[in-house]
Design an enzyme around this catalytic site. Structure first.
Site, PDB file in Angstrom:
ATOM      1  N   ALA A  13       0.702  -1.321  -0.103  1.00 36.35           N
ATOM      2  CA  ALA A  13      -0.034   0.020  -0.079  1.00 36.35           C
ATOM      3  C   ALA A  13       0.775   1.155  -0.056  1.00 36.35           C
ATOM      4  O   ALA A  13       0.551   2.145  -0.559  1.00 36.35           O
ATOM      5  CB  ALA A  13      -0.765   0.002   1.314  1.00 36.35           C
ATOM      6  N   THR A  17       0.022   5.267  -1.592  1.00 41.45           N
ATOM      7  CA  THR A  17      -0.560   6.480  -0.701  1.00 41.45           C
ATOM      8  C   THR A  17      -0.287   7.797  -1.238  1.00 41.45           C
ATOM      9  O   THR A  17      -0.947   8.487  -1.193  1.00 41.45           O
ATOM     10  CB  THR A  17       0.002   6.173   0.793  1.00 41.45           C
ATOM     11  N   GLN A  92       0.752  -6.572  -3.871  1.00 41.85           N
ATOM     12  CA  GLN A  92      -0.206  -6.883  -2.865  1.00 41.85           C
ATOM     13  C   GLN A  92      -1.374  -5.610  -2.998  1.00 41.85           C
ATOM     14  O   GLN A  92      -2.592  -5.705  -2.568  1.00 41.85           O
ATOM     15  CB  GLN A  92       0.057  -6.447  -1.258  1.00 41.85           C
ATOM     16  N   ASP A  95      -5.076  -1.814  -7.104  1.00 40.26           N
ATOM     17  CA  ASP A  95      -5.404  -0.515  -8.022  1.00 40.26           C
ATOM     18  C   ASP A  95      -4.936  -0.761  -9.285  1.00 40.26           C
ATOM     19  O   ASP A  95      -5.110   0.484 -10.395  1.00 40.26           O
ATOM     20  CB  ASP A  95      -5.070   0.542  -7.075  1.00 40.26           C
ATOM     21  N   HIS A 112      -3.497 -10.202  -4.503  1.00 40.78           N
ATOM     22  CA  HIS A 112      -4.798  -9.875  -3.972  1.00 40.78           C
ATOM     23  C   HIS A 112      -5.707  -9.595  -4.881  1.00 40.78           C
ATOM     24  O   HIS A 112      -6.829  -9.005  -4.615  1.00 40.78           O
ATOM     25  CB  HIS A 112      -4.668  -8.806  -2.841  1.00 40.78           C
ATOM     26  N   CYS A 120     -18.262 -13.116 -10.426  1.00 42.19           N
ATOM     27  CA  CYS A 120     -19.473 -13.747  -9.685  1.00 42.19           C
ATOM     28  C   CYS A 120     -19.252 -14.825  -8.975  1.00 42.19           C
ATOM     29  O   CYS A 120     -18.323 -15.656  -9.274  1.00 42.19           O
ATOM     30  CB  CYS A 120     -20.288 -13.909 -10.940  1.00 42.19           C
ATOM     31  N   CYS A 123     -20.769 -18.149 -10.902  1.00 43.80           N
ATOM     32  CA  CYS A 123     -20.378 -18.679 -11.812  1.00 43.80           C
ATOM     33  C   CYS A 123     -18.849 -18.619 -12.275  1.00 43.80           C
ATOM     34  O   CYS A 123     -18.193 -18.868 -13.147  1.00 43.80           O
ATOM     35  CB  CYS A 123     -21.234 -18.518 -13.131  1.00 43.80           C
ATOM     36  N   CYS A 148     -26.114 -15.888 -13.937  1.00 46.44           N
ATOM     37  CA  CYS A 148     -26.417 -17.051 -13.287  1.00 46.44           C
ATOM     38  C   CYS A 148     -27.212 -16.292 -11.905  1.00 46.44           C
ATOM     39  O   CYS A 148     -27.859 -17.187 -11.225  1.00 46.44           O
ATOM     40  CB  CYS A 148     -25.387 -17.773 -12.836  1.00 46.44           C
TER      41      CYS A 148
HETATM   42 ZN   LIG Z   1     -22.654 -15.711 -12.451  1.00 45.59          ZN
END
Ligand SMILES: [Zn+2]
Length: 242
Positions: A13, A17, A92, A95, A112, A120, A123, A148
């Site tokens: 991070a 910043t 990590q 952005d 990350h 989703c 699915c 879905c």
């Molecule tokens: Zn889905």
């Protein structure tokens, strides 16, 4: 450092910043200021509670990341790649400021995930975040998957979610191939990714830490630079890259 040919950089991070994206855990951190935000980052609350999801979508709409620009720290890593010194860039951060700055997507390992896509939970479909945010702006408080009906979430690793083993394996492998390992703007306190430092060091890489606060590995590093990343990183990489 001028002889380094295979530089692996791990960013956290602290490199973003200075682009106006707040740290999560620092003194000005999102969680320090707003404990509800921590709940929104937890997959169990997110899946169970529509109110948490509605808050999360509002939060995403107003994220400072949408207008954030890469800073001199990000740009110095683009320069490193242009000089063919960058072996891999492990981040990590979610952005995508490294890619926006100009680093090749194939060099960037996002442990990350990314906030610029949705996923989703039903699915596995992935799509641009901005399309989902358009639906929120148009009045859907908690948009669901059009394929879905599943719950949509940013394509990031929330608390309570597993990291992706292939991504972590790749991060560790490239760290073991480094001749110089730079840890930039991360506290090196969160495993498994903090272990990348140890992997690189065990494999014989020189190790350099840049972070505002001390890290558990400061005593083992070849050099430690406390201070502003956007000022320090260009200066240090200037000596690596020519
Ligand atoms: Zn889905």
């Amino acid at each position: 450092m001028g002889s380094a040919r295979r530089v692996v950089v791990l960013t956290g991070a602290g490199i973003s910043t200075d682009s106006g994206i707040p740290d999560f855990r620092g003194p000005q951190g999102v969680w320090t200021k707003n404990p509800v935000a921590e709940k929104m980052s937890n997959i169990h609350y997110y899946l169970a509670d529509p109110a948490v999801r509605r808050s999360s979508w509002q939060n995403r709409l107003s994220s400072p990341a949408w207008t954030a620009k890469p800073n001199a720290g990000h740009l110095s890593l683009v320069y490193l790649e242009k000089r063919n010194k960058l072996h891999a860039l492990i981040t990590q951060n979610i952005d995508e400021l490294h890619q926006i700055a100009g680093n090749s997507p194939e060099k960037v390992i996002e442990v990350h995930g990314t906030m610029r896509k949705v996923m989703c939970m039903g699915c596995g479909m992935r799509a641009p975040m901005q399309a989902a945010l358009e639906r929120v702006r148009a009045g859907e408080e908690d948009p669901h998957c059009r394929d879905c009906g599943g719950i949509l979430k940013s394509d990031t690793i929330s608390f309570g979610q597993q990291l992706i083993p292939e991504v972590i394996d790749r991060a560790m492998r490239v760290s073991g191939e480094a001749d110089l390992f730079l840890s930039v703007g991360t506290s090196l306190q969160v495993y498994p990714i903090a272990g990348a430092f140890e992997v690189a060091r065990a494999a014989g890489a020189k190790t350099v830490i840049l972070n505002a606060q001390p890290t558990p590995f400061d005593g083992e590093a070849d050099a430690v630079f406390p201070g502003s990343i956007s000022e320090l990183l260009p200066a240090i990489l200037g000596s690596v890259a020519h």
